[in-house]
Design a protein around this motif. Structure first.
Motif, PDB file in Angstrom:
ATOM      1  N   LEU A 243      -0.016   5.156 -10.807  1.00  0.00           N
ATOM      2  CA  LEU A 243      -1.215   4.356  -9.998  1.00  0.00           C
ATOM      3  C   LEU A 243      -2.546   5.407 -10.321  1.00  0.00           C
ATOM      4  O   LEU A 243      -3.574   4.540 -10.518  1.00  0.00           O
TER       5      LEU A 243
ATOM      6  N   LEU B  75       3.708   6.548  -8.002  1.00  0.00           N
ATOM      7  CA  LEU B  75       2.629   7.182  -7.481  1.00  0.00           C
ATOM      8  C   LEU B  75       1.643   7.550  -8.638  1.00  0.00           C
ATOM      9  O   LEU B  75       0.441   7.322  -8.859  1.00  0.00           O
TER      10      LEU B  75
ATOM     11  N   PRO C 160      -1.531  11.624   1.190  1.00  0.00           N
ATOM     12  CA  PRO C 160      -1.443  10.293   1.171  1.00  0.00           C
ATOM     13  C   PRO C 160      -0.516   9.582   2.186  1.00  0.00           C
ATOM     14  O   PRO C 160       0.653  10.333   2.436  1.00  0.00           O
ATOM     15  N   PRO C 161      -0.552   8.498   2.690  1.00  0.00           N
ATOM     16  CA  PRO C 161       0.474   8.182   3.740  1.00  0.00           C
ATOM     17  C   PRO C 161       1.479   7.259   3.231  1.00  0.00           C
ATOM     18  O   PRO C 161       1.279   6.169   3.065  1.00  0.00           O
TER      19      PRO C 161
ATOM     20  N   ALA D  13     -18.044  14.986  -4.108  1.00  0.00           N
ATOM     21  CA  ALA D  13     -17.179  13.744  -4.384  1.00  0.00           C
ATOM     22  C   ALA D  13     -17.931  12.579  -3.719  1.00  0.00           C
ATOM     23  O   ALA D  13     -17.384  11.421  -3.853  1.00  0.00           O
TER      24      ALA D  13
ATOM     25  N   ASP E 255     -10.574   7.430  -1.991  1.00  0.00           N
ATOM     26  CA  ASP E 255     -11.670   8.259  -2.503  1.00  0.00           C
ATOM     27  C   ASP E 255     -11.760   7.771  -4.120  1.00  0.00           C
ATOM     28  O   ASP E 255     -12.883   8.226  -4.898  1.00  0.00           O
ATOM     29  N   LEU E 256     -10.614   7.659  -4.672  1.00  0.00           N
ATOM     30  CA  LEU E 256     -10.567   7.169  -6.233  1.00  0.00           C
ATOM     31  C   LEU E 256     -11.541   6.369  -6.785  1.00  0.00           C
ATOM     32  O   LEU E 256     -12.242   6.320  -7.649  1.00  0.00           O
TER      33      LEU E 256
ATOM     34  N   LEU F   7      -2.550  -0.480  -3.679  1.00  0.00           N
ATOM     35  CA  LEU F   7      -1.880   0.660  -3.407  1.00  0.00           C
ATOM     36  C   LEU F   7      -2.719   1.779  -3.595  1.00  0.00           C
ATOM     37  O   LEU F   7      -2.704   2.678  -2.503  1.00  0.00           O
ATOM     38  N   LEU F   8      -3.681   1.924  -4.469  1.00  0.00           N
ATOM     39  CA  LEU F   8      -4.340   2.959  -4.823  1.00  0.00           C
ATOM     40  C   LEU F   8      -5.481   3.065  -3.490  1.00  0.00           C
ATOM     41  O   LEU F   8      -5.659   4.041  -2.878  1.00  0.00           O
TER      42      LEU F   8
ATOM     43  N   LEU G 100     -10.248  14.423  -7.007  1.00  0.00           N
ATOM     44  CA  LEU G 100     -10.371  15.174  -5.720  1.00  0.00           C
ATOM     45  C   LEU G 100      -9.146  15.013  -5.000  1.00  0.00           C
ATOM     46  O   LEU G 100      -8.468  13.984  -4.552  1.00  0.00           O
TER      47      LEU G 100
ATOM     48  N   ARG H 234     -14.302   5.514  -5.313  1.00  0.00           N
ATOM     49  CA  ARG H 234     -15.961   5.882  -5.315  1.00  0.00           C
ATOM     50  C   ARG H 234     -16.079   6.892  -6.414  1.00  0.00           C
ATOM     51  O   ARG H 234     -16.881   6.958  -7.319  1.00  0.00           O
TER      52      ARG H 234
ATOM     53  N   ARG I 131      -4.957   2.269  -0.570  1.00  0.00           N
ATOM     54  CA  ARG I 131      -4.307   2.826   0.788  1.00  0.00           C
ATOM     55  C   ARG I 131      -4.053   4.488   0.227  1.00  0.00           C
ATOM     56  O   ARG I 131      -4.160   4.939   1.505  1.00  0.00           O
ATOM     57  N   LEU I 132      -3.439   4.889  -0.531  1.00  0.00           N
ATOM     58  CA  LEU I 132      -3.158   6.049  -0.870  1.00  0.00           C
ATOM     59  C   LEU I 132      -4.095   7.112  -1.161  1.00  0.00           C
ATOM     60  O   LEU I 132      -4.233   8.190  -0.885  1.00  0.00           O
ATOM     61  N   TYR I 133      -5.072   6.504  -2.141  1.00  0.00           N
ATOM     62  CA  TYR I 133      -6.262   7.294  -2.640  1.00  0.00           C
ATOM     63  C   TYR I 133      -7.644   6.586  -2.516  1.00  0.00           C
ATOM     64  O   TYR I 133      -8.032   6.299  -3.617  1.00  0.00           O
TER      65      TYR I 133
ATOM     66  N   ARG J 221     -18.570  11.783  -0.599  1.00  0.00           N
ATOM     67  CA  ARG J 221     -18.030  11.494   0.917  1.00  0.00           C
ATOM     68  C   ARG J 221     -18.964  12.026   1.779  1.00  0.00           C
ATOM     69  O   ARG J 221     -19.184  11.273   2.893  1.00  0.00           O
TER      70      ARG J 221
END
Lengths: 192, 254
Positions: free
Chosen positions: A91, A88, A76-77, A50, B155-156, B148-149, A70, B158, B151-153, A52
């Motif tokens: 998004l 969600l 997710p926080p 991915a 990695d998306l 929002l993205l 991935l 990249r 914060r939550l994902y 990272r």
């Protein structure tokens, strides 16, 4: 079948090598499992694919135009965040088609007011049902009850049948055996 | 006469009461609510510096806040966990107080900046705030999903080959400039109160992100309107009345 991902002698890590050398390929429509003891570098390997973690040596190639998704073990926080399940999914561009009925009913609820299993499955679904050709999953059955595991297996097979390639790390040998076409076992020195 | 005395200040504050809680929700999303105090203090220091060197205070305040917003990104690794905002706040406060103590011109403006000077807002200030509000509303609408993205994902970005830094830098600049503008009109603590209290309530009570944003704006607009009228009625400074009303609202609905 077109190859989506090809790794040859791949060694990945954050600062130094953290995985054994690995040869791997994932084709469209294929579900490949990655198993092995804790600390052998399964998660690091997914992270390297991915982008990272670092590719320390070897070769890693992802076909041009292939979109990746991935799912990591970090949730997710969402604690304290007024965000509904429907928001969600929107998004990440994930579709709600195929979502189990026990989650469809809860899509309008705040994520931090769902049970741990419901929340985990929605966060997983946001990745799994997002537009991507290659899906990387890290311990997707964690926190899922039997109904969730069953539904996940069906969904992965449908996703693969629709042309996606799936690479999945899991400790759940039974789930890997039931879902994957083949499973690679990572050991500290080599790949079996 | 009535228009000039009350309507222009009311509309100036009303626009800020709409946009600040929205900004506050995104700052809270990023665990950056301390940014309000940091940028407000930096803006105050910038306005006073501007006055001393012969620049319009509004320009000095906005420039200083924008520089702080853009600059903090370069030190993000060394100043993680909100440290950058705490240091900016302390630096801004120190410079502002030192300038006020040594420059007679700056002393009056410093008092106005920290206490708020909403009732002295004129048509020019209203136009500036209206422009800033419009820019902020459009920018937040465009950035919302990506914030929002991120914060939550994270990695998306990249994985999809999307750069994250323009989103972060754009938001930092927007927050800095808007907070500078708000500080010039409402004062440091009234700005902070509008940015903190109703988003905090919205995060506790909102059923969804959209519902939370609505909660935040409604709470702030109600408290603002009440405080504006009450402060006039009982002939008290606006900032503390607003902050007290928001605190009561927070205690009642938390």
């Amino acid at each position: 079948m077109s190859i989506l991902l090809r790794a040859e002698g791949l060694v990945a890590g954050w600062q130094r090598p953290a995985t054994p050398a690995l040869d791997l390929q994932v084709a469209a429509g294929e579900i490949v499992g990655l198993a092995g003891p804790n600390g052998v570098g399964k998660t690091t390997l997914l992270a390297a694919i991915a982008g990272r973690a670092r590719v320390i040596s070897g070769r890693l190639a992802i076909s041009a135009g292939v979109r990746l998704a991935l799912q990591t073990q970090e949730a997710p926080p969402v604690d304290g965040l007024p965000l509904s399940g429907r928001e969600l999914l929107a998004l990440t561009g994930a579709t709600t088609d195929g979502l189990p009925t026990w989650l469809v009913e809860r899509l309008g609820s705040r994520l931090d007011r769902l049970s741990g299993g419901q929340r985990h499955y929605l966060a997983l679904w946001a990745v799994l049902a997002a537009p991507a050709e290659l899906v990387l999953l890290d311990e997707p059955t964690n926190n899922l009850d039997a109904a969730g595991v069953l539904h996940l297996g069906q969904t992965l097979r449908q996703r693969a049948a629709a042309g996606a390639g799936i690479l999945m790390v899991s400790h759940d040998a039974e789930f890997l055996a039931a879902t994957c076409q083949r499973t690679l076992l990572l050991e500290a020195s080599d790949v079996v | 006469m009535w228009f000039e005395l009350f309507l222009v200040p009311f509309l100036t504050g009303l626009l800020l009461a709409i946009v600040l809680p929205l900004l506050g929700c995104y700052l809270r999303l990023r665990d950056e609510w301390l940014a309000a105090l940091a940028y407000a203090h930096v803006a105050a220091a910038g306005a006073l510096t501007g006055l001393v060197v012969g620049l319009p205070p509004v320009a000095g305040g906005m420039l200083a806040a924008a520089l702080a917003g853009a600059g903090k990104r370069f030190a993000a690794n060394r100043l993680a966990g909100g440290a950058s905002y705490a240091l900016l706040m302390l630096a801004g406060w120190s410079v502002a107080v030192l300038l006020a103590a040594n420059q007679p011109l700056a002393e009056r403006l410093a008092q106005a900046l920290f206490d708020g000077q909403l009732y002295f807002a004129d048509g020019r200030q209203l136009a500036l705030v209206a422009g800033g509000t419009l820019l902020a509303l459009c920018s937040l609408r465009a950035l919302s999903g990506r914030l929002l993205l991120a914060r939550l994902y994270p990695d998306l970005f990249r994985l999809r080959g999307l750069p994250l830094w323009p989103v972060q830098l754009g938001f930092d600049l927007l927050a800095a400039v808007l907070l500078a503008l708000a500080t010039m009109s409402l004062g440091v603590m009234a700005t902070f109160a509008l940015l903190f209290v109703s988003p905090w309530l919205a995060f506790r009570r909102g059923r969804s992100w959209r519902h939370g944003l609505l909660w935040a704006v409604l709470g702030a607009v109600l408290a603002y309107s009440g405080a504006f009228a009450l402060a006039l009625l009982i002939d008290q400074p606006f900032g503390p009345v607003l902050a007290l009303l928001l605190v009561l609202l927070g205690v009642a609905f938390a």
